[in-house]
Design a protein around this motif. Structure first.
Motif, mmCIF file in Angstrom:
data_model
loop_
_atom_site.group_PDB
_atom_site.id
_atom_site.type_symbol
_atom_site.label_atom_id
_atom_site.label_comp_id
_atom_site.label_asym_id
_atom_site.label_seq_id
_atom_site.Cartn_x
_atom_site.Cartn_y
_atom_site.Cartn_z
ATOM 1 N N ALA A 48 0.821 -1.213 0.000
ATOM 2 C CA ALA A 48 0.000 0.000 0.000
ATOM 3 C C ALA A 48 0.851 1.257 0.000
ATOM 4 O O ALA A 48 0.460 2.289 -0.568
ATOM 5 C CB ALA A 48 -0.939 -0.007 1.205
ATOM 6 N N PHE A 49 2.023 1.203 0.606
ATOM 7 C CA PHE A 49 2.933 2.350 0.592
ATOM 8 C C PHE A 49 3.790 2.391 -0.679
ATOM 9 O O PHE A 49 4.584 3.319 -0.844
ATOM 10 C CB PHE A 49 3.840 2.330 1.832
ATOM 11 N N GLY A 50 3.683 1.394 -1.539
ATOM 12 C CA GLY A 50 4.403 1.408 -2.797
ATOM 13 C C GLY A 50 5.870 1.080 -2.689
ATOM 14 O O GLY A 50 6.669 1.548 -3.511
ATOM 15 N N LEU A 51 6.257 0.270 -1.708
ATOM 16 C CA LEU A 51 7.675 -0.081 -1.582
ATOM 17 C C LEU A 51 8.175 -0.870 -2.791
ATOM 18 O O LEU A 51 9.366 -0.832 -3.112
ATOM 19 C CB LEU A 51 7.895 -0.893 -0.294
ATOM 20 N N GLN A 52 7.272 -1.589 -3.482
ATOM 21 C CA GLN A 52 7.704 -2.386 -4.627
ATOM 22 C C GLN A 52 8.117 -1.516 -5.811
ATOM 23 O O GLN A 52 8.776 -1.998 -6.753
ATOM 24 C CB GLN A 52 6.578 -3.344 -5.055
#
Length: 865
Positions: A48-52
């Protein structure tokens, strides 16, 4: 026993058993699989935080593989730990929470005595009782505590991360994981596919865009937006053409010198493009299923800041300056840089030499803690009174900073940096000497000479004894180090000068008239120097307080020593009512607010003359001998003044300056002490004529003899009568006199050894102890007088009234203390005279400077009439 046996109440246990069984499922699942669902929540929060999307795709794939292996291991571990609960387990838990375990008893069978009717009867009664107990069974709550299995509370960490992601993240970003799988290249049956995202900077507050869903031909994106484009399918099937970002650098070569081969990319991945928008232009994905956009870059404007109004000055020396800052996305920080404006500096006196290098002062600007920051108006409040820039012309440059790190500055603001101002002339001079030393250490010799001149004749000029002693010690220290004054020593001396100036400015005057005189002097200096309204208001409050204390002291003194009729009439002729004094103060404040400094100074001089006249009358009234305690206090005050003069003479001896009256007695070219004897040593015949005299310490003996004479005078005073004998205040005063006597004895020994430095320190201790003793005796004397006044009300006999005294209305009582007065109080109209008297009572009851006994009496009169 006859009759039919009742049916066992097993139906009543159905729902408690089912609910308990559900609780067992929840309990065993949570204990077996809590690591798995904790990992699941952590992964969801990260997605959800876009770490990927933060790093290369290879890293994301590796992390996904690690997570999958870990999840599989935790699943296997959970399955091995899990034990499926049964209905029997639920019944056992229900039974364990019932007294006597009735469910187990109901499931039992009779082992012996089945053919004995009596035994069967007992067994049935037992079964009935157990059935009644089992009927009251309630569901048992599951035990979901995992603290013994999760000692580091990892499940709470995962839950917190998930909640934060739900509040501040976007679960739509989890959809980008689809691009990490090898099968993403075949998303479109007719050929290769692509995906693209636009992520504006976080400080803009704008959402991320999935460009596959944007069909419009034009886009408006903030400058700094990150574009992530992923192309799938065979290499060369799709290409990216753009003019909105700087071209990315070429990929680093492999150790063999060749570029990264296509085989090193993920399976089916034709390319990954990571761009940052810097300008307007076009973005196109060429190839089957491609798309093109015309992108307009919205620039991030520089923040602006401006100064509002003029700099203000608080009464305590702090300066205030309002400013206004704006930015399209919000101001995150600000600062102001203060530099000395040498072009507008008055280069005279200590500022004539070149200044030592001084770093500019940088202050952080206050920012609102919450709310919108696109436009803020704040006030900078700080105190730079101790800095060398205080009260000097400076240039202030205000700067605002936005989230992108851009900085906008205001036009240079030329102003005199406000700091605390000292209105006592001596305190102001000390602050100027302090500034000169901070300006350049080469001013140290000049500062020493000026301080010597200021302290040469301190009588009537330096009203703070402790400050005077500190100043003399500081002068010796500065004179010893003036040739090689280090930065640390300079800063220490500057701090000590600041402390001494505060002592002088704030004062510790015991006399109410001296406090009033100091307040008048400071207000007069403030009027002449153009002080700010806040400073004038503060000084007016100080003078009002000092004036009230002085008027109260005069009223109490007139009650203690009524004197003869002539002195009372003189006192009444000089005194004014509280309303008249308040009118003068109000008029003075009005003139200062209107800027009429000349008229204000003239009114201030009239008020000063009035107070001096009242002081003369007070002195005339106090010329009597008074009680033995009062006489002892006067003699103690004389001894304190003589000790001060002796300390001044010892300091002059230390500096090599002849004492007053010795200039004629010294031979030409001969310095003090050239006769081979130390100034502090005993000389034959010295001090014998004046020994024991108390008239100001004017004997011509040596310093040692004079100190011994003062000590003997103090011993005689202690053997005499002093106020408060037997009371706590009186005993404390005598203990302070004992301390003063010991300090005098030590000063005498130091003078005999020739140690003038040590003698000065001990003399300072003696004066401080004598001052404390005087204060204790004064409080004891006031307490005695209050008790005497209280006792006179009930013990006064008929005819014992003072024929010269007056009542609170100014009337003289009749002869032989008759009730009333011999004066004709009714002159014309009785009603008019009664109204005048009532108005006079009301007016006097509003004068808080009057004694409390008189105010109480006036209040009782108002209640009666």
């Amino acid at each position: 026993m006859t009759g039919q046996r009742p049916q066992l109440p097993l139906k009543s246990l159905v729902w408690p058993m089912r609910l308990t069984l559900a609780g067992l499922w929840a309990e065993r699942l949570s204990r077996a699989f809590w690591p798995l669902w904790s990992l699941f929540l952590l992964v969801l929060a990260a997605l959800a935080f876009g770490l990927q999307d933060l790093g290369p795709i290879r890293w994301a794939q590796v992390a996904g593989g690690v997570v999958a292996v870990l999840a599989l291991a935790l699943l296997v571990l959970g399955v091995r730990r899990f034990r499926k609960p049964t209905a029997i387990d639920a019944l056992d838990r229900l039974d364990a929470n019932l007294p006597g375990r009735p469910i187990a008893a109901l499931r039992d069978t009779q082992a012996i005595g089945t053919n004995d009717p009596a035994s069967l009867a007992v067994w049935r009664v037992h079964q009935d009782r157990m059935a009644a107990r089992a009927a009251g069974a309630h569901p048992v709550a599951p035990d979901l505590r995992l603290s013994s299995r999760d000692r580091y509370s990892l499940r709470y960490v995962a839950l917190t991360a998930f909640v934060m992601a739900a509040l501040f993240g976007s679960f739509w970003k989890a959809g980008t994981v689809a691009g990490l799988s090898p099968g993403a290249a075949v998303a479109m049956p007719g050929g290769p596919s692509w995906e693209a995202w636009a992520q504006p900077p976080a400080y803009t507050g704008k959402p991320s865009l999935y460009l596959n869903e944007i069909t419009a031909e034009t886009l408006e994106l903030p400058t700094g937006t990150r574009l992530q484009i992923r192309l799938y399918g065979p290499e060369g099937g799709l290409t990216v053409a753009q003019t909105v970002a700087n071209p990315p650098p070429p990929p680093p070569p492999t150790p063999g010198g060749e570029a990264t081969p296509a085989s090193a990319r993920p399976d089916g991945m034709a390319g990954v493009h990571d761009l940052t928008i810097t300008k307007s232009g076009t973005l196109a994905i060429d190839g089957p299923g491609g798309r093109e956009w015309q992108i307009t870059a919205i620039p991030d404007a520089l923040p602006t800041i401006e100064v509002l109004g003029e700099m203000g000055r608080e009464a305590d020396g702090r300066f205030t300056q309002e400013f206004k800052a704006t930015d399209d996305y919000g101001v995150v920080a600000g600062r102001v840089t203060i530099t000395l404006d040498t072009a507008r500096l008055d280069r005279r006196h200590g500022l004539a030499v070149e200044a030592e290098p001084v770093e500019p002062v940088v202050l952080d600007l206050p920012m609102p803690l919450r709310g919108e920051r696109s436009e803020i108006t704040e006030k900078l409040v700080d105190d730079l009174s101790k800095h060398v820039f205080a009260n000097l012309p400076v240039t202030m440059v205000f700067a605002a900073i936005d989230a992108a790190g851009q900085e906008g500055t205001a036009a240079p603001y030329e102003v005199t940096l406000h700091g605390r101002r000292f209105f006592d002339p001596l305190a102001a001079a000390l602050i100027e000497m302090r500034r000169d030393i901070l300006w350049n250490r080469i001013n140290a010799p000049r500062t020493v000479e000026i301080l010597k001149a200021m302290t040469n004749r301190p009588q009537g000029f330096i009203r703070h004894d402790k400050a005077f002693l500190h100043l003399r010690v500081l002068m010796r220290e500065l004179e010893a180090k003036e040739a090689s004054l280090s930065v640390e020593d300079r800063d220490a001396i500057a701090e000590e000068l600041w402390t001494i100036a505060l002592m002088v400015e704030e004062g510790n005057l015991q006399s109410a008239f001296e406090r009033l005189q100091r307040a008048q002097d400071r207000l007069d200096e403030a009027i002449k120097n153009g002080a700010s309204p806040e400073e004038i208001d503060q000084l007016m409050k100080e003078m009002q307080q000092a004036l009230n204390e002085y008027m109260r002291e005069l009223a109490e003194e007139s009650q203690r020593n009524p004197g003869d009729q002539q002195q009372s009439e003189m006192m009444q002729g000089q005194m004014m009512s509280g309303d008249q004094l308040q009118e003068m103060l109000d008029e003075l404040q009005r003139l200062m607010e209107e800027g009429k400094t000349a008229e204000a100074a003239e009114l201030m001089e009239q008020l000063r003359q009035l107070m001096q006249n009242m002081q003369v009358v007070e002195g005339q009234n106090g010329q009597g001998q008074g009680s033995p305690g009062q006489q002892g206090m006067r003699e103690l005050g004389d001894a304190l003044r003589d000790q001060q003069e002796l300390s001044d003479d010892a300091f002059r001896e230390l500096q090599g300056v002849p004492r007053p009256g010795e200039e004629e007695g010294q031979q030409e070219g001969q310095e003090p002490g050239q006769n081979g004897q130390d100034p502090g040593e005993d000389q034959p015949g010295a001090g014998q004529e004046g020994e024991g005299e108390g008239e100001g310490g004017q004997d011509e003996g040596s310093l040692t003899d004079r100190q011994r004479a003062l000590r003997e005078r103090l011993d005689d005073l202690q053997r005499g009568e002093l106020p408060g004998d037997g009371s706590e205040q009186g005993e404390e005063g005598r203990r302070n006199l004992d301390r003063a006597g010991r300090a005098m004895e030590e000063a005498e020994e130091a003078l005999r050894r020739g140690d003038l430095d040590g003698a000065l320190d001990r003399q300072a201790d003696a004066m401080e102890a004598m001052r404390d003793g005087l204060q204790d005796f004064g409080e004891a004397l006031a307490e005695e007088q209050r008790e005497n006044r209280d006792g006179q009300g009930g013990d006064r006999e008929f005819g014992s009234a003072d024929p010269n005294g007056t009542d609170p209305l100014g009337r003289r009582p009749g002869e032989t203390a008759r009730i009333g007065s011999d004066e004709n109080m009714v002159q014309n109209d009785p009603n008019q005279r009664a109204q005048e008297l009532l108005d006079e009572i009301r007016r006097r009851s509003g004068e808080l400077a009057r004694p409390s006994e008189e105010l109480d009496y006036l209040k009782r009169l108002l209640e009666l009439f």
